[in-house]
Structure formats: C-alpha cells, structure tokens
Design a protein around this motif. Structure first.
Motif, PDB file in Angstrom:
ATOM      1  N   SER A   1      -1.626   6.261  -2.742  1.00 21.76           N
ATOM      2  CA  SER A   1      -1.872   5.045  -1.961  1.00 21.76           C
ATOM      3  C   SER A   1      -1.664   5.300  -0.488  1.00 21.76           C
ATOM      4  O   SER A   1      -0.735   6.005  -0.077  1.00 21.76           O
ATOM      5  N   ILE A   2      -2.512   4.669   0.285  1.00 16.21           N
ATOM      6  CA  ILE A   2      -2.390   4.771   1.738  1.00 16.21           C
ATOM      7  C   ILE A   2      -1.161   4.016   2.238  1.00 16.21           C
ATOM      8  O   ILE A   2      -0.647   4.278   3.327  1.00 16.21           O
ATOM      9  N   PHE A   3      -0.641   3.071   1.410  1.00 21.58           N
ATOM     10  CA  PHE A   3       0.483   2.247   1.851  1.00 21.58           C
ATOM     11  C   PHE A   3       1.812   3.000   1.854  1.00 21.58           C
ATOM     12  O   PHE A   3       2.775   2.548   2.462  1.00 21.58           O
ATOM     13  N   ASN A   4       1.908   4.111   1.139  1.00 20.46           N
ATOM     14  CA  ASN A   4       3.116   4.942   1.264  1.00 20.46           C
ATOM     15  C   ASN A   4       2.763   6.349   1.720  1.00 20.46           C
ATOM     16  O   ASN A   4       3.479   7.314   1.428  1.00 20.46           O
TER      17      ASN A   4
ATOM     18  N   SER B   1      -5.502  -0.595  -1.350  1.00 19.67           N
ATOM     19  CA  SER B   1      -4.577   0.510  -1.613  1.00 19.67           C
ATOM     20  C   SER B   1      -5.380   1.744  -1.993  1.00 19.67           C
ATOM     21  O   SER B   1      -5.475   2.125  -3.151  1.00 19.67           O
ATOM     22  N   LEU B   2      -5.957   2.368  -0.994  1.00 15.48           N
ATOM     23  CA  LEU B   2      -6.843   3.495  -1.251  1.00 15.48           C
ATOM     24  C   LEU B   2      -6.063   4.767  -1.544  1.00 15.48           C
ATOM     25  O   LEU B   2      -5.034   5.047  -0.921  1.00 15.48           O
ATOM     26  N   GLY B   3      -6.584   5.540  -2.521  1.00 12.92           N
ATOM     27  CA  GLY B   3      -6.029   6.845  -2.815  1.00 12.92           C
ATOM     28  C   GLY B   3      -6.790   7.934  -2.088  1.00 12.92           C
ATOM     29  O   GLY B   3      -7.743   7.685  -1.343  1.00 12.92           O
ATOM     30  N   ILE B   4      -6.374   9.170  -2.329  1.00 17.11           N
ATOM     31  CA  ILE B   4      -6.994  10.305  -1.649  1.00 17.11           C
ATOM     32  C   ILE B   4      -8.449  10.481  -2.085  1.00 17.11           C
ATOM     33  O   ILE B   4      -9.338  10.707  -1.238  1.00 17.11           O
ATOM     34  N   LEU B   5      -8.711  10.377  -3.390  1.00 12.64           N
ATOM     35  CA  LEU B   5     -10.081  10.586  -3.869  1.00 12.64           C
ATOM     36  C   LEU B   5     -11.074   9.566  -3.298  1.00 12.64           C
ATOM     37  O   LEU B   5     -12.162   9.955  -2.859  1.00 12.64           O
TER      38      LEU B   5
END
Length: 603
Positions: free
Chosen positions: A487-490, A509-513
């Motif tokens: 998650s971009i939030f942490n 809440s975007l991830g790396i992929l």
C-alpha cells in the motif's frame, strides 16, 4: 479527428465498458431460517421396466414424524487419509464431517484447515446421506433413512486402503448393508445392499442426498462466478444459483420447491462453491432421477439422485453402487475422474464461462507451464508470452499499418487543407489515399479489441480456478488470486504500521503492481506524440492512471499479465514501427508531456 484516433478512442471506450461491468456485484438476499435441523428427503424413483410401479421414494413421511437433529453423542467412524479427515455418523450413516487437509482458510500461520462438510445442528450444516425408499410390501419404518442407527460391521476407520461396512436389520427379514470406500483424493464409493431373508418379494429404490442448510457462509455472489446447483444430465449442463432454486415450481405434496430431471444414461448432481464441490454420481450408464429441491420453510437446499427401483426376491440379495465427490475442484484431479473414472463432462463442473473455448485451453497451458516452471506467477508471464506469439501476425500487420499511417500524415494534412469544410470531399480523398497506399486505418485498434476477450478469459481463469488460490510469486505477492497487499499509505511496508480499513477509499490504497501497470501503460502511450485535439489529449493523459486505480483491486495474477503484456507490446510496436521507417521519439514525447502550455494572449 483522424480515423486512427477515432478507432483508438472507440477501442478504449469498449475496454472501459467491459471492465466497469466486471465491478457489478449482486448482494445475496437474506433467507429466513425456521428449522435448521430438518432435512427433506428424496423425491420420485425410476422404474426398471415399463410395467413396474414406481414407488414414492420420498421419505417425507419420515421427516414429518422424526427429527434429523444430530445426536451429540452419536457414535462415529473416523475418516483418515492423506487428503481428507473427519468422521461418519452412525446415525443415518451420514458423511457429515469432512476437512480438506491440503488447504488452509487463510495464509496466516496456524490458520485452520478448510472445513467442508458439517453435521446437522451446526451453523451452515452440509452433509451427504443415503437410504432406501419403500416400494411394494414395505413402509418407511422398514427401510433405513436419515435417522437410522447403524452398527459398524467391518473396519474401524475409513482410509484409502480400508473401507468400512455399516449394517442395519429391520427386524422383518431385511438386512441392509452400506460399504463405504475412499480413494487417494476425494471420491467416495457407496455400495448399498439389501438381503431378503423374509417371506415374499419386496421392491425399493436406493437414493443419495446432499443437504445444505441455508446459503454458504462465504458465498461470493459475484456475477463472474457460479455458486449453487450444478448438474449434468446426458451431456447437458445445468447451473442454477441459490436464488434460482427458490423460484422452482412449488410442489404441495412435498411442501417444497423442486425440479426433477429424468437422466437416461449418464449424469451427476450437487453443489459447487468457489473452490470446493460435493456431487452425487450414480453408476455411469444407469438411469436415475435427478432432483433439485428447496424447502422454504426450513431454508434447506437439497440435491437427490434416486436410482432405479430394485426387486428383491425371497432369499436373494441385491446391491447398487454410486459415488460421492466431496473436495477441492482441482483441475488435474477432476480431469482424471472424467477420463479414467468415466464421469461424463465432469471437467465442466469448473466454471469456464462464456469464453470456455478460450478459458479451457488457456488454463491447460497455464497448468502445464506451472508444472514445468514450478511457480504460477512465472507461468502467467510465460502464458502472456505464448499469447503474444500466437497473435503476433495480427500485431505485426497492425503496427506496420500504424507506421505507414505516420508516413502518410503530411499527405493527410494536405488533403484536409484542400478539402476545407467539405467533409465528404475529405473522406473521399482519404479513402483513395488508403486504397492507393494499401493501408487499413481500422487495423490500428485490432490489438486492443482482441485483448478484451483474452483479458476477460484470463480474469475468469485466475478468479475461478483453485490452482491460483494462495499461489505465491515473489516477495510480498503471496496470493496471486488476491489484490497486491502492498500500500502507498505505509510506503509499501517501509512505515511501521498496518493500513487501516478504508471502506470505499480502499481504491486509493495502491500497491506496487498497480503503479507499475499505470507506468507501463503511460510509456506505451509515449510511442506516439500526443494528439492535437484537446479532448483527445485529456482522455489519453488520464487513461493510464484511471486503469491503474481500477485494476488496483484486481487479482495480482491479472495485473502481472497486464504489465507483461504492456512491456511486450511496447517492445513489439517500437521495433516493428522502426523497421517500417517510423522512429518513435519516446523520450521526446515524454518531455513534451511535461512542458507547460503557453496561456492564450488576453484580448
């Protein structure tokens, strides 16, 4: 607006529509539960000859005078194989306690084993039971049913190599036996026999029942996945969700809603979940009555397989065998039961969807790649490469046409200036130019359009098939069937706290992929200069980032496919267009997208 851009915008719009439709979800209706401990029994029978009288194979009278509540201290026989554990209750001889040893509820350490079948009296009870429906010369209390107390005649526990035999004597000259065996996977074989030592001839019909109290607790109710009744009758597959079963015609005699199908030769019936399935399978080549039933009074879903009526003469013994599949929907295992076990159409119990002609071979190739590579994530990448090789001739023609269109751009601009406001003259000039140069302006959008069914099919494969469940790839991707957990939030795990529940804001809440996906789509755009039309510019500028957020909640395996596809497409397009004389200025297009546009002079 030139034709190439029109086609590209049309293809993009179609892609948006398809993906947005996939987000549609149908919440399940709540069903009243009046008596979770009652079970409906089988309905109807199949005569062995036209002159035979079909008895009522519905032990409905039995359910009206007895209770099917499981006795807490009822004796049990253990089930102990490498893949299954649980027990069989001697009350009713029910297969009602089953766990799938190879599968855990979650990826957490120490997570419980998946519990599949559970006894009556427990929440969401789900079990299989067998019995005999009385015919001529018999009453319901003279045949074994749902609450009959059996004794264990042979065996002490059920294993792959050791069957068990249950016995019940009705005290009136009939001795019933039930021999249950189990293979190394998930297939039970149930042989039911009756020995007639009394006076006279009797007739009776064996049956098997799957009863489910209420809808499953983990019902997905997602339109891309079928959950509920699944049945095969002489080559015809039937899929009915739980809501559909509540709409069956009401049968006053039984007090339930039912649908009855006469199977002449081969078939099976049961319930399918996302990853698990229980199915009644009569002997191949045997006629039987397939019944799907819903009791709205007690909120019980039920499937039944009622075998042909048997006549038992004095001093003789008759027997019949059927099977019960109860376990995980593993592709290789189910395929083996179809090919070697003779269960017709059993592979169709996996929900391949409308594009089955794509999903079936696609998963077969994915399964083979996984067995060869040993990792499902890399197998998805290998599958993507294979798909790109297959569609390469179309891609080559498309990108070559796009390069040619770029070469014709000066001539097209000259035609526009010469035609002025005369659109008909301009279109005629364009068509003549395309014909002269042998260019098809529509071919530029074909790779995008062909991606829609491929994308949908792979999404189906990843979402539906068990083999992707809890399948790891690299690092933080431990489940390719689930969204990217970073998650971009942490800051993707760099900050020492977990991401809180965000509700509808979880899309942010975007991830790396997903971020890599957005970047890959953005770079692919930069193979061409930005369109001059402001509306087109805005659409193209936002499209990669909209897709990034939309696909952020999709399964990681699907995002891996899309990223790989974008990288290969970028490379193919760049090399093919260069080989045809057009040199894409990727870095120049990137720089131009960051330049501030001059403000118009104030008047």
């Amino acid at each position: 607006m030139d034709d190439q851009n029109k086609n590209l915008i049309l293809a993009t719009a179609l892609s948006f529509v398809v993906i947005l439709v996939w987000f549609v979800m149908f919440p399940p209706p709540e069903q009243p539960v009046e008596d979770p401990n009652a079970v409906i029994a089988a309905d109807g029978s199949v005569p062995v000859a036209p002159t035979a009288t079909a008895p009522s194979a519905a032990p409905a009278a039995e359910t009206g005078t007895t209770t099917t509540e499981a006795v807490p201290d009822a004796p049990r026989v253990d089930i102990d194989t490498a893949r299954l554990s649980g027990s069989i209750s001697l009350v009713g001889g029910r297969i009602d306690d089953l766990k799938l040893n190879d599968y855990r509820e979650t990826l957490d350490e120490g997570a419980p084993i998946v519990s599949f079948l559970s006894p009556s009296g427990q929440p969401h009870a789900y079990y299989a039971l067998y019995g005999w429906a009385p015919g001529a010369g018999l009453s319901y209390d003279q045949v074994p049913g749902s609450n009959t107390e059996w004794t264990l005649e042979n065996g002490d526990k059920l294993t792959e190599t050791a069957p068990i035999t249950l016995k019940w004597d009705n005290g009136a000259g009939l001795t019933f036996r039930r021999t249950i065996s189990l293979d190394e996977n998930y297939m039970f074989s149930v042989e039911q026999s009756v020995e007639n030592t009394g006076a006279g001839t009797v007739s009776l019909a064996p049956y098997g029942i799957l009863a489910r109290h209420g809808e499953p607790e983990d019902l997905k109710n997602f339109f891309i996945l079928h959950e509920g009744l699944i049945a095969m009758a002489d080559g015809e597959l039937t899929e009915t969700d739980y809501d559909g079963m509540t709409d069956y015609p009401f049968e006053q005699r039984e007090g339930a809603r039912a649908e009855v199908t006469q199977v002449t030769e081969n078939g099976w019936i049961g319930f399918t979940d996302h990853y698990w399935m229980a199915t009644l399978i009569p002997q191949p080549g045997t006629a039987f009555k397939s019944v799907a039933k819903y009791d709205e009074r007690r909120d019980i879903y039920q499937t039944e397989a009622v075998m042909p009526t048997l006549t038992v003469a004095q001093g003789s013994t008759v027997a019949t065998t059927s099977q019960l599949f109860a376990g995980a929907k593993e592709w290789a295992t189910i395929r083996d039961y179809q090919k070697s076990g003779g269960v017709q159409g059993f592979l169709d119990s996996i929900d391949w969807g409308w594009f089955f002609f794509l999903t079936k071979p696609m998963f077969a190739l994915l399964h083979w790649l996984n067995s060869f590579i040993g990792n499902m994530g890399w197998a998805i990448i290998g599958l993507t490469i294979a798909i790109k090789i297959i569609v390469f001739p179309l891609a080559y023609k498309s990108y070559a046409s796009m390069a040619k269109m770029k070469e014709l751009q000066p001539q097209m601009e000259a035609l526009k200036e010469a035609a002025g406001d005369d659109r008909q003259k301009m279109q005629q000039g364009m068509m003549e130019l395309y014909k002269k140069e042998k260019v098809n302006p529509a071919s530029g959008c074909l790779p995008i359009l062909i991606q829609i069914p491929i994308f949908f099919s792979l999404y189906k494969v990843i979402f539906v098939t068990l083999e992707l469940r809890h399948a790891p790839w690299i690092g933080w991707i431990t489940d390719l069937s689930a969204p990217d957990p970073s998650s971009i939030f942490n800051l993707f795990g760099l900050l020492p706290y977990a991401v809180p529940e965000l509700g509808f804001l979880e899309i942010l809440s975007l991830g790396i992929l997903p971020i890599l996906l957005g970047i890959s789509m953005w770079l692919q755009q930069k193979l061409n200069p930005a369109p001059t039309d402001p509306t087109q510019q805005m659409i193209f500028a936002w499209m990669p980032w909209v897709f990034m957020f939309m696909l952020g909640s999709f399964a990681s395996g699907l995002v891996v496919y899309w990223i790989t596809n974008n990288v290969i497409t970028f490379t193919q397009q760049y090399l093919i267009m260069r080989s045809h004389g057009y040199k894409p200025d990727v870095f120049g297009n990137i720089r131009s997208s960051f330049k501030r546009k001059p403000k118009p002079d104030a008047k």
